[in-house]
Motif scaffolding. Sequence first.
Motif, PDB file in Angstrom:
ATOM      1  N   PHE A   1       0.827  -1.198   0.000  1.00 25.11           N
ATOM      2  CA  PHE A   1       0.000   0.000   0.000  1.00 25.11           C
ATOM      3  C   PHE A   1       0.865   1.254   0.000  1.00 25.11           C
ATOM      4  O   PHE A   1       0.511   2.266  -0.602  1.00 25.11           O
ATOM      5  CB  PHE A   1      -0.921   0.011   1.224  1.00 25.11           C
ATOM      6  CG  PHE A   1      -2.064  -0.970   1.133  1.00 25.11           C
ATOM      7  CD1 PHE A   1      -3.228  -0.634   0.465  1.00 25.11           C
ATOM      8  CD2 PHE A   1      -1.971  -2.221   1.716  1.00 25.11           C
ATOM      9  CE1 PHE A   1      -4.273  -1.530   0.373  1.00 25.11           C
ATOM     10  CE2 PHE A   1      -3.020  -3.128   1.633  1.00 25.11           C
ATOM     11  CZ  PHE A   1      -4.176  -2.779   0.954  1.00 25.11           C
ATOM     12  N   ILE A   2       2.013   1.199   0.673  1.00 29.48           N
ATOM     13  CA  ILE A   2       2.928   2.334   0.681  1.00 29.48           C
ATOM     14  C   ILE A   2       3.486   2.565  -0.721  1.00 29.48           C
ATOM     15  O   ILE A   2       3.552   3.696  -1.212  1.00 29.48           O
ATOM     16  CB  ILE A   2       4.080   2.104   1.676  1.00 29.48           C
ATOM     17  CG1 ILE A   2       3.533   1.795   3.078  1.00 29.48           C
ATOM     18  CG2 ILE A   2       5.018   3.292   1.707  1.00 29.48           C
ATOM     19  CD1 ILE A   2       2.729   2.913   3.690  1.00 29.48           C
ATOM     20  N   GLY A   3       3.899   1.477  -1.389  1.00 29.27           N
ATOM     21  CA  GLY A   3       4.399   1.595  -2.750  1.00 29.27           C
ATOM     22  C   GLY A   3       3.350   2.113  -3.711  1.00 29.27           C
ATOM     23  O   GLY A   3       3.646   2.916  -4.599  1.00 29.27           O
ATOM     24  N   ALA A   4       2.104   1.655  -3.544  1.00 32.34           N
ATOM     25  CA  ALA A   4       1.022   2.137  -4.403  1.00 32.34           C
ATOM     26  C   ALA A   4       0.784   3.630  -4.186  1.00 32.34           C
ATOM     27  O   ALA A   4       0.582   4.387  -5.149  1.00 32.34           O
ATOM     28  CB  ALA A   4      -0.250   1.358  -4.121  1.00 32.34           C
ATOM     29  N   ARG A   5       0.830   4.059  -2.944  1.00 30.72           N
ATOM     30  CA  ARG A   5       0.637   5.478  -2.648  1.00 30.72           C
ATOM     31  C   ARG A   5       1.729   6.341  -3.276  1.00 30.72           C
ATOM     32  O   ARG A   5       1.466   7.444  -3.753  1.00 30.72           O
ATOM     33  CB  ARG A   5       0.603   5.698  -1.140  1.00 30.72           C
ATOM     34  CG  ARG A   5       0.553   7.167  -0.749  1.00 30.72           C
ATOM     35  CD  ARG A   5       0.321   7.369   0.716  1.00 30.72           C
ATOM     36  NE  ARG A   5       0.472   8.773   1.086  1.00 30.72           N
ATOM     37  CZ  ARG A   5       0.184   9.284   2.268  1.00 30.72           C
ATOM     38  NH1 ARG A   5      -0.266   8.492   3.208  1.00 30.72           N
ATOM     39  NH2 ARG A   5       0.367  10.558   2.512  1.00 30.72           N
ATOM     40  N   LEU A   6       2.961   5.842  -3.289  1.00 29.98           N
ATOM     41  CA  LEU A   6       4.061   6.599  -3.879  1.00 29.98           C
ATOM     42  C   LEU A   6       4.000   6.623  -5.402  1.00 29.98           C
ATOM     43  O   LEU A   6       4.315   7.637  -6.032  1.00 29.98           O
ATOM     44  CB  LEU A   6       5.404   5.996  -3.437  1.00 29.98           C
ATOM     45  CG  LEU A   6       5.815   6.189  -1.976  1.00 29.98           C
ATOM     46  CD1 LEU A   6       7.085   5.400  -1.689  1.00 29.98           C
ATOM     47  CD2 LEU A   6       6.011   7.661  -1.669  1.00 29.98           C
TER      48      LEU A   6
END
Length: 282
Positions: free
Chosen positions: A18-23
């Motif tokens: 989810f962190i990677g998707a947000r970035l």
Amino acid sequence: MLARFAPWLFVLLWSTGFIGARLGLPHAEPLSFLSVRYALVLSLLLPLALAMRAPWPRDARQWLHIGTAGLLLHGIYLGGVFVAIRHGLPAGITALVVGMQPLLTAFSAALLLGEAVTRRQWLGLVLGLAGIALVVSGKVGGGSPLQALWPAVVALLGITAGTLYQKRFCPRFDLRSGAVVQFLPTAVATALVASAVEDFHIEWTGEFVFALAWLVLALSVGAIALLNFLIRAGSAVNVASLFYLTPPTTALLAWLIFGETLTAPMVAGMALAVGGVYLSRR
């Protein structure tokens, strides 16, 4: 040792998705993003499998089963999550929808696979769901459009069906060649849909490149290998219960990385989710 630590390493790596998707999503369309990701994964895993002389599926039926499981676990699940977030669905609602997966898997496993789900496990699953609701309570906002909600529901159905399908039809395969077989139909299907509904617009910023590299190496290679190992080694209910730990871990990572608020109800929810997983996996 691998069996002992694999579940917790999987949770940590999976939560960073989810962190990677947000970035990365602010710089690319969702399916175009995933198409590039899958192409890079195959470019890494295929030479590795060939160089290590990994055994390949013996017949067409095995290829079909492993490929179908991969399409459900990767293509449908990740495609739904990325499209939902891109269309404005808050991460909290996305996590809550996908967080229904352990309960849905337990119910389906009892009916379709004949797995015995004990009262202790049902209690743990319910506690875990309550914990997720508390964790995302401060992040859920109203007014989310239906076109942003339905991809999250599709993602939920995809990962549930994929877990059950793999456990039923292809629980054991070589993790090196099997990953290639799983990602190949996923890459083809995602690229075809992306070419029909998107323009493949990507901004190759430093933030996007970092997010892409992390999602390829840590998620699509590392976490997926651990997921396949866990599905092979344990019951569908035990594997599914680990997904209750994803939203709390993601909330902690967002607090550490982005400085997001961590409230008392969220901390209480994390404790409930951990307790639920403990009961479910005993």
